[in-house]
Design an enzyme around this catalytic site. Structure first.
Site, PDB file in Angstrom:
ATOM      1  N   ARG A  49     134.159  52.544  73.583  1.00  0.00           N
ATOM      2  CA  ARG A  49     132.910  52.571  72.834  1.00  0.00           C
ATOM      3  C   ARG A  49     132.987  53.611  71.725  1.00  0.00           C
ATOM      4  NH1 ARG A  49     128.349  52.816  77.659  1.00  0.00           N
ATOM      5  NH2 ARG A  49     129.015  50.941  78.783  1.00  0.00           N
ATOM      6  N   ASP A  51     129.994  55.523  69.262  1.00  0.00           N
ATOM      7  CA  ASP A  51     128.550  55.678  69.223  1.00  0.00           C
ATOM      8  C   ASP A  51     127.969  55.193  67.896  1.00  0.00           C
ATOM      9  OD1 ASP A  51     128.581  56.799  71.759  1.00  0.00           O
ATOM     10  OD2 ASP A  51     128.738  58.848  71.000  1.00  0.00           O
ATOM     11  N   TYR A 110     140.738  61.042  67.973  1.00  0.00           N
ATOM     12  CA  TYR A 110     139.600  61.093  67.066  1.00  0.00           C
ATOM     13  C   TYR A 110     139.870  62.147  66.003  1.00  0.00           C
ATOM     14  CZ  TYR A 110     136.322  58.147  69.688  1.00  0.00           C
ATOM     15  OH  TYR A 110     135.689  57.087  70.285  1.00  0.00           O
ATOM     16  N   ARG A 196     131.806  64.888  69.097  1.00  0.00           N
ATOM     17  CA  ARG A 196     130.791  65.451  68.210  1.00  0.00           C
ATOM     18  C   ARG A 196     130.224  66.745  68.789  1.00  0.00           C
ATOM     19  NH1 ARG A 196     126.727  60.709  67.475  1.00  0.00           N
ATOM     20  NH2 ARG A 196     125.584  62.309  66.316  1.00  0.00           N
TER      21      ARG A 196
END
Length: 269
Positions: A49, A51, A110, A196
């Site tokens: 997933r 976001d 990421y 994040r």
């Protein structure tokens, strides 16, 4: 016949990868495009997933076709023709019948981009943050992350994780030639909002709100209330998904923020 699909997308217009009722998602958009071409319902399974508002400069998903595709390259062309401009398919590759885009992935990366200046051309792709940051302190703090395995301090509440255990392989900041601060983190898996939240807390280290030792304490505490607010979604990119060689080998092109971190923004890729 099962196929892996390499792709990239700009996440601003979507509620994330996963299909949601009454909200646009990347998964649903792909399924609709494939169903149009294959003339039957298609289920697409992604590598994980992302976001709401988060981007992917490299993403992998799989789908099944009742019969072999006559020309996968032609299918890529047709998909890109009917998909919206913010989703691009780079390649479609036949794989084993048991290959799984999510469960077979052994590593993900990421990247997060912070731009220390106002730039109207990149505001949708970076966090434009104007407070001076101490990159050395941020790197000292980031280097602690592989020493932990429980990331509850950075896990979104009520996300239904079976476990908050992740194995971080590397985490580091660099400053590119164009001044953008680029954070890269690799792990076997990530929790919702984890990157994040880590970035937001590391930024607070860089601006002097926390010391490196306090950052270590935040991670060790397993207490979400102690970490900082998450960084904005637009600066985050899923940039790599790795599989065992016997399952799948990456073949798609590089993304906007892939490759040499010091080479600046490469709009030609």
């Amino acid at each position: 016949m099962r196929y892996f699909m390499e792709m990239r997308y700009h996440g601003a217009a979507y509620c994330g990868w996963q299909r949601q009722p009454d909200q646009p998602s990347v998964q649903q958009t792909l399924e609709q495009a494939l169903a149009t071409l294959l003339r039957e319902p298609v289920s697409v399974t992604g590598a994980g997933r992302t976001d709401t508002g988060v981007n992917a400069s490299y993403y992998v998903a799989h789908f099944d076709s009742p019969s072999p595709l006559a020309d996968p390259c032609r299918m890529v062309y047709k998909l890109n023709f009917i998909l919206p401009a913010d989703i691009a398919v780079m390649g479609i590759t036949p794989v084993g019948a048991e290959a799984h885009a999510r469960f077979d992935a052994c590593e993900r990366e990421y990247r997060y981009c912070i731009e220390p200046a106002k730039n109207p051309f990149t505001r949708a792709l970076t966090w434009q943050y104007f407070v001076p940051l101490d990159l050395e302190r941020m790197n000292l703090a980031a280097a602690l992350l592989p020493g932990f395995d429980d990331f509850t301090s950075f896990a979104k509440l009520n996300s239904n994780n079976k476990t908050n255990i992740c194995r971080v392989h590397s985490a580091a900041w660099c400053r590119r030639d164009d001044g953008v601060l680029l954070f890269s983190i690799r792990a076997d898996r990530f929790l919702r909002n984890m990157v994040r939240s880590i970035v937001g807390t590391l930024v607070d280290v860089g601006r002097g709100r926390y010391t490196v030792g306090q950052f270590r304490d935040i991670v060790a505490s397993r207490d979400l209330s102690r970490s900082s607010a998450g960084a904005p979604a637009q600066g985050l990119f899923l940039s790599d998904v790795v599989y065992p060689p016997g399952v799948f080998r990456r073949g798609g092109g590089s993304g906007l923020f892939d490759g040499n971190e010091k080479s600046g923004m490469r709009w030609d890729k």
